[in-house]
Write an enzyme that holds these catalytic residues in place. Sequence first.
Site, short mmCIF file in Angstrom:
data_model
loop_
_atom_site.label_atom_id
_atom_site.label_comp_id
_atom_site.label_asym_id
_atom_site.label_seq_id
_atom_site.Cartn_x
_atom_site.Cartn_y
_atom_site.Cartn_z
N ILE A 189 0.85 -1.19 0.00
CA ILE A 189 0.00 0.00 0.00
C ILE A 189 0.88 1.24 0.00
CG2 ILE A 189 -1.83 -1.24 1.20
CD1 ILE A 189 -1.36 0.60 3.57
N CYS A 190 0.46 2.23 -0.76
CA CYS A 190 1.23 3.47 -0.88
C CYS A 190 1.29 4.16 0.48
CB CYS A 190 0.57 4.38 -1.92
SG CYS A 190 1.38 5.98 -2.07
N VAL A 191 2.49 4.36 0.97
CA VAL A 191 2.65 4.92 2.31
C VAL A 191 2.10 6.34 2.40
CG1 VAL A 191 5.04 5.68 1.89
CG2 VAL A 191 4.27 5.22 4.23
N ALA A 202 -1.68 6.19 2.38
CA ALA A 202 -2.15 5.57 3.61
C ALA A 202 -2.09 6.55 4.78
CB ALA A 202 -1.32 4.32 3.92
#
EC number: 2.8.1.-
Length: 128
Positions: A77-79, A82
């Site tokens: 997941i894209c930090v 997120a």
Amino acid sequence: MRFAIVVTGPAYGTQQASSAFQFAQALIAEGHELSSVFFYREGVYNANQLTSPASDEFDLVRGWQQLNTQHGVALNICVAAALRRGVVDETEAGRLGLASSNLQTGFTLSGLGALAEASLTCDRVVQF
């Protein structure tokens, strides 16, 4: 054939994530390799362990988790996306001074480099 999937829709509220999940299952059933799923934008909500669907609904977050444990599919997941949406692991929660984390087991906070790598190493990248 080797695939990667990009999910930009939340676990609930749109068809994007559930369609992506069904596509992922079909790929594996047909003998293709699914190397990774990258969750971007609203898609990061698929990694929120605090979701609690009704008992008669499919639990998509746990479905993704099972895909990871049973088939070794990387769930990135894209930090940045997120953190903007309140999905954090223990490390980020500590760094930001938050009381707890809510990243579901099996998901990994990662940068766009993970998506770029998947684009380079897979035969197909499909976005939902």
